[in-house]
Design an enzyme around this catalytic site. Structure first.
Site, short mmCIF file in Angstrom:
data_model
loop_
_atom_site.label_atom_id
_atom_site.label_comp_id
_atom_site.label_asym_id
_atom_site.label_seq_id
_atom_site.Cartn_x
_atom_site.Cartn_y
_atom_site.Cartn_z
N ARG A 9 0.85 -1.18 0.00
CA ARG A 9 0.00 0.00 0.00
C ARG A 9 0.89 1.23 0.00
O ARG A 9 1.90 1.27 0.71
CB ARG A 9 -0.91 -0.01 1.23
CG ARG A 9 -1.74 1.26 1.40
CD ARG A 9 -2.60 1.16 2.65
NE ARG A 9 -3.26 2.42 2.95
CZ ARG A 9 -4.05 2.61 4.00
NH1 ARG A 9 -4.27 1.62 4.83
NH2 ARG A 9 -4.62 3.78 4.19
N SER A 190 6.12 5.82 -1.68
CA SER A 190 7.32 5.11 -2.12
C SER A 190 8.18 4.63 -0.95
O SER A 190 9.40 4.49 -1.08
CB SER A 190 8.16 5.98 -3.06
OG SER A 190 7.40 6.34 -4.21
N ARG A 191 7.56 4.40 0.19
CA ARG A 191 8.24 3.92 1.39
C ARG A 191 9.28 4.91 1.93
O ARG A 191 10.14 4.55 2.73
CB ARG A 191 8.93 2.56 1.14
CG ARG A 191 7.93 1.41 0.89
CD ARG A 191 7.07 1.18 2.13
NE ARG A 191 6.20 0.03 2.00
CZ ARG A 191 4.93 0.09 1.63
NH1 ARG A 191 4.40 1.26 1.28
NH2 ARG A 191 4.19 -1.00 1.59
N LEU A 192 9.19 6.17 1.52
CA LEU A 192 10.09 7.20 2.05
C LEU A 192 9.41 7.86 3.25
O LEU A 192 9.08 9.06 3.25
CB LEU A 192 10.43 8.22 0.96
CG LEU A 192 11.18 7.64 -0.24
CD1 LEU A 192 11.41 8.70 -1.30
CD2 LEU A 192 12.52 7.04 0.21
N HIS A 193 9.19 7.07 4.28
CA HIS A 193 8.40 7.49 5.43
C HIS A 193 9.12 8.57 6.25
O HIS A 193 10.35 8.67 6.25
CB HIS A 193 8.11 6.29 6.33
CG HIS A 193 7.58 5.10 5.60
ND1 HIS A 193 6.45 5.16 4.81
CD2 HIS A 193 8.04 3.82 5.52
CE1 HIS A 193 6.22 3.97 4.30
NE2 HIS A 193 7.17 3.14 4.70
#
Length: 213
Positions: A9, A190-193
């Protein structure tokens, strides 16, 4: 059948920037907590509690937050349970909140102490009668014969407390996790949390740093 590896997600609801957080992690938690409450998240106070034995063997389970302030985060349980035994051996723990509706996590690492007798008594007496009786009836984490054994124990305790005052058992009460690290995690695309970590300093106050996702 879909591959488990393909389940993913993308997060895009909010951001978390250093200039937007408070200097005090408890105030920051309070802000996020209020937003979680207003979002009507189911079981908003559910959190993972991770402990480990003296040998470093880890275990984790879900417990419920029952209070917090600048002294720490409080939950209640059976002191003779697995977590109670592990905390007696190694009084350190990690708490993790996951509020998926807000795409947020809060991770808390700290030292653990028992709350006062008065605090444990007050909370115990606020619980439903069935939960109070259950605290007496269940030898938490121990092997029992079957469900019938437990139900019979509850009946025995029900009978016992028809003639005796129902008070808190000595083996049941609260723990307080006193944080040394609190991390706030906000899901991003993009998982760049976004990850903002507060670390307690020896001289007092908190150091605020951004962690790589």
């Amino acid at each position: 059948m879909a591959s488990i590896a393909d389940i993913r997600r993308d997060y895009s609801l909010k951001t978390l920037i250093e200039t937007e957080v408070t200097d005090n992690p408890f105030l920051q938690f309070g802000d996020w907590w209020q937003q979680a409450i207003e979002s009507e998240i189911d079981e908003v106070n559910a959190m993972t509690l991770a402990t480990s034995s003296n040998e470093g063997v880890p275990s984790a389970r879900i417990v419920l937050l029952k209070g917090y302030d600048e002294k720490g985060f409080v939950f209640y349980t059976n002191y003779e349970s697995m977590k109670g035994q592990e905390l007696a051996e190694n009084p350190r723990a990690c708490l993790l909140f996951f509020w998926k509706e807000l795409e947020r996590q809060v991770r808390i690492i700290g030292l653990v102490e028992k709350v006062s007798v008065e605090e444990s008594d007050e909370y115990f007496l606020s619980r439903p009668t069935g939960s109070q009786v259950g605290a007496w009836a269940s030898p938490q984490s121990r092997v029992i014969e079957n469900r019938s054994w437990l139900e019979n124990r509850v009946k025995e305790m029900d009978e016992k407390f028809k003639t005796e005052q129902l008070t808190r058992p000595a083996h049941w009460g609260g723990y307080r996790v006193k944080p040394v690290i609190i991390e706030f995690w906000q899901g991003r695309s993009s998982r760049l949390h976004d990850r903002i970590q507060y670390t307690l300093q020896e001289i007092g106050g908190w150091k605020i740093e951004r962690l790589a996702p």
